[in-house]
Design an enzyme around this catalytic site. Structure first.
Site, PDB file in Angstrom:
ATOM      1  CB  THR B 151       6.808   6.024  -6.319  1.00 43.75           C
ATOM      2  OG1 THR B 151       5.705   4.815  -6.621  1.00 43.75           O
ATOM      3  CG2 THR B 151       6.757   7.311  -7.222  1.00 43.75           C
ATOM      4  NE  ARG B 179      -1.056  -0.595  -7.667  1.00 41.36           N
ATOM      5  CZ  ARG B 179       0.589  -0.194  -7.738  1.00 41.36           C
ATOM      6  NH1 ARG B 179       0.722   0.488  -8.348  1.00 41.36           N
ATOM      7  NH2 ARG B 179       0.215   0.393  -6.137  1.00 41.36           N
ATOM      8  CG  ASP B 182       0.796   6.904  -4.129  1.00 44.05           C
ATOM      9  OD1 ASP B 182       1.726   5.975  -4.738  1.00 44.05           O
ATOM     10  OD2 ASP B 182       2.176   7.559  -3.942  1.00 44.05           O
ATOM     11  CB  THR B 202       7.822   6.391  -2.137  1.00 48.74           C
ATOM     12  OG1 THR B 202       7.772   4.940  -2.721  1.00 48.74           O
ATOM     13  CG2 THR B 202       8.667   6.927  -0.472  1.00 48.74           C
ATOM     14  N   GLY B 203       5.098   4.008  -1.027  1.00 48.15           N
ATOM     15  CA  GLY B 203       4.400   3.296  -0.065  1.00 48.15           C
ATOM     16  C   GLY B 203       3.473   2.965  -1.201  1.00 48.15           C
ATOM     17  N   GLY B 205       0.561   2.336  -2.898  1.00 51.09           N
ATOM     18  CA  GLY B 205      -0.523   3.555  -3.576  1.00 51.09           C
ATOM     19  C   GLY B 205      -1.922   2.681  -3.618  1.00 51.09           C
TER      20      GLY B 205
END
Lengths: 304, 304
Positions: B151, B179, B182, B202-203, B205
Site C-alpha cells: 500500500t 477482499r 487495513d 503497509t503489510g 492487512g
C-alpha cells in the site's frame, strides 16, 4: 461470575437469553455470540438488522457484520452483503481464514454462495412499505433522509474466560448503495481481547469511525479501569472534541464488558441494552444521555 | 520545520516530491497528499497501487483508498472500487460528506460515476501478464497465491500545522473478489490528528487490522513520545503478542510523523520509504527488520 452477555438495544434481549442458555451448558462465547446475533437477524420486526432490515436509497437491503475472537484477535467481516440470511455467520466463517477475512460487495456474496450459506430475500413487505412511506415523507417535507441506524452488538464471556464480540446491521437508513459504517470496522465498531474485555458501538457510523473508541475502551479497561469508568473516560470527551473540531457529533452508544463479567455503557442518546449472566436473568435497561462524565445513568427498562 | 512529507515504499518518492512542491508554495496538506498518492496511482509500473495494480483471483483490479483530515478527523474511504483512475480523489471527496463517507463495491463505483470521476481500465497488459504467470506458477508449484500487498500511505504536514494522511492499494495479490485489508480502515491502516501527528501502515492487512496500531502510534505521540519511540513501543510488542496468540504474524510496516515534522518507522521486513521537508530534498531510505525495540535500523537507499 462464570459467564455473561451484553447486547445493544432492546432487540438484543431474546438473543442474549439464547446465548446465555448456551453459555450455561459450557458452550463457547463464539457460539453464544453467533446464536444471539442470528436471533436478531432472523426477526423481521427489527428494522435495522438482517431480515426485514430497511433498504438503501435504491430499495435494496445491504448488510454489514463482524465477528472477533478475543483469544486470537482473529476477525471476520462483511460489508455491503446482499441476499444472505445470517451475515454474522458469514463473518464468523471469514474469521477462520488466514487471508481474505474482510469481504465487501459482490465479492462477499460470492464467498457466501461458495460456502453454501443460506440465501434469503432480506426485504420484507413491511420494510418495503416503511421505506416507501419514508421516501415520500422525505420528499414532501424536504427532510434529511438519514435517520435510524441501530446496530446489534453482542459481547459474550464464557466459563473459559474467552470473549467474543459480534455486530450486525442493515446500516444507515436510506444510505447510498455500498455505504458502510463502523459496524464491520475493528477498533471502531467493536473490539475484543480475552485478556481484558470487549466493547461494541451503535450510532452514526460516520462519526463512530473517527476514532477507534471500542478499542480505546478495551485498552483503558486493560489499565485497570472498570468497564463503566473506561466508557465514561473514552466516549464523552471524544464527543466534545468532535463537536469542537468537526462542528457536530452524531449518536454514540457503547456497551463494554471485562473478563470478570462486569459491564458498563456510555451514550449521548436514550439507549436500551440487554444484559445477563449466571446470576442474573437477562433484562433490558434504559440509559439516558449523560455527558457530564459522572457515571452512567440507567435503570431497568422492563422485566421479562 | 514548516512542512514535511513521508510515504511508504520507494514508489512514493515522485509523489512525495510533487507534494513537497505544493507545500513549498503554501498549499494544504490535503492537496499535497492527494497529488502525491495520485502520482503513485497513475504510474503503471507500480504493481500494487492504482493503474497497473495486480488484479484479484478473477483477473479484475479492485482498489481500496482512504483520506483523513487531521483537523476535523473527517474520513473518506472506498473498498473494492473498480474502474476509476484515482481512488484517493474519490476517498477525499467522500471525506467532505456528512453521511455515506465509506463506500464499498458497486456502490463506490456508482458514487464515483455520479460525481464525474474519470473512469479507467486499471488492468494493463503488463499486469495481466504478471498475473497469468503467477496463476500458472501457483498452480504448477502448489504455492500459496497470497504474496505481495504494498500500500502507498502518504502523510503531509503543511505550514499551517495541518496534517493529512492518505492510502491507496490494489490489495493483496490474488485476493478473493471483494477482499479488503487495513488500507481503508481508520485506526488500522492510517490515522491523523493535526494536534499530534499521523501514521500509516503497509503489510498484510489481515493482521494489520487485528489492532488499530496507526491510531495507537498517534495516541502515544500525543503522550510526548517521538514518532520513532511511538513506532517502536507499539509495533514490535504487538507482533510478538500476535505470534503468541494467533500463532503467526504477517508483514508489518509503519511510517509516522508528528506535527513538528519529526518522523519514525517500524517494520518486520525490509522496507523502503520516502521522506522530505523544507530543509531536505525527498530521499528514499531502506529499513531492516528490527524486533528488539532498540530503535529503527535504516539508511539512505539512494539519492535522487
Amino acid at each position: 461470575m462464570t459467564y455473561a452477555m451484553i447486547g445493544t438495544w432492546q432487540m438484543a434481549l431474546d438473543g442474549v437469553a439464547q446465548g446465555l442458555q448456551k453459555l450455561a451448558t459450557g458452550d463457547t462465547s463464539g457460539n453464544a455470540v453467533e446464536v444471539a446475533v442470528q436471533a436478531v437477524e432472523n426477526e423481521p420486526h427489527f428494522k435495522s438488522v438482517g431480515f426485514g432490515g430497511l433498504p438503501n436509497a435504491e430499495g435494496e437491503v445491504e448488510t454489514d457484520a463482524a465477528f472477533m475472537d478475543g483469544d486470537t484477535l482473529a476477525i471476520g467481516a462483511v460489508a455491503g452483503l446482499k441476499g444472505f440470511a445470517n451475515p454474522i455467520s458469514i463473518a464468523r466463517r471469514l474469521s477462520d481464514e488466514r487471508f481474505n477475512n474482510f469481504l465487501v460487495g459482490a465479492g462477499a456474496s460470492q464467498f457466501a454462495a461458495e460456502q453454501g450459506f443460506t440465501t434469503k430475500n432480506m426485504l420484507t413487505a413491511e420494510s418495503k412499505q416503511v421505506w416507501e412511506e419514508r421516501v415520500a415523507e422525505v420528499k414532501a417535507k424536504n427532510l434529511s433522509p438519514y435517520a435510524g441506524h441501530d446496530t446489534v452488538g453482542m459481547i459474550a464471556l464464557d466459563d473459559q474466560r474467552q470473549m467474543t464480540v459480534g455486530t450486525s446491521t442493515s446500516g444507515l437508513f436510506m444510505k447510498h448503495p455500498g455505504r458502510t459504517g463502523d459496524s464491520p470496522l475493528p477498533g471502531a465498531g467493536y473490539y475484543a481481547d480475552s485478556h481484558i474485555g470487549a466493547a461494541a458501538a451503535t450510532g452514526l457510523g460516520e462519526d463512530l469511525m473517527k476514532q477507534p473508541l471500542s478499542y480505546e475502551i478495551v485498552r483503558l479497561m486493560g489499565t485497570g479501569l472498570s468497564p463503566q469508568a473506561a466508557c465514561d473516560q473514552v466516549v464523552y470527551p471524544f464527543i466534545k472534541e468532535l463537536r469542537a473540531r468537526f462542528g457536530k457529533a452524531g449518536e454514540f452508544s457503547y456497551v463494554a464488558m471485562n473478563n470478570a463479567g462486569q459491564w458498563g455503557i456510555a451514550t449521548n442518546v436514550e439507549f436500551t441494552f440487554a444484559v445477563g449472566d449466571d446470576q442474573h436473568q437477562p433484562q433490558v435497561y434504559i440509559a439516558y444521555p449523560n455527558e457530564d462524565v459522572t457515571g452512567a445513568n440507567y435503570r431497568l427498562h422492563e422485566e421479562k
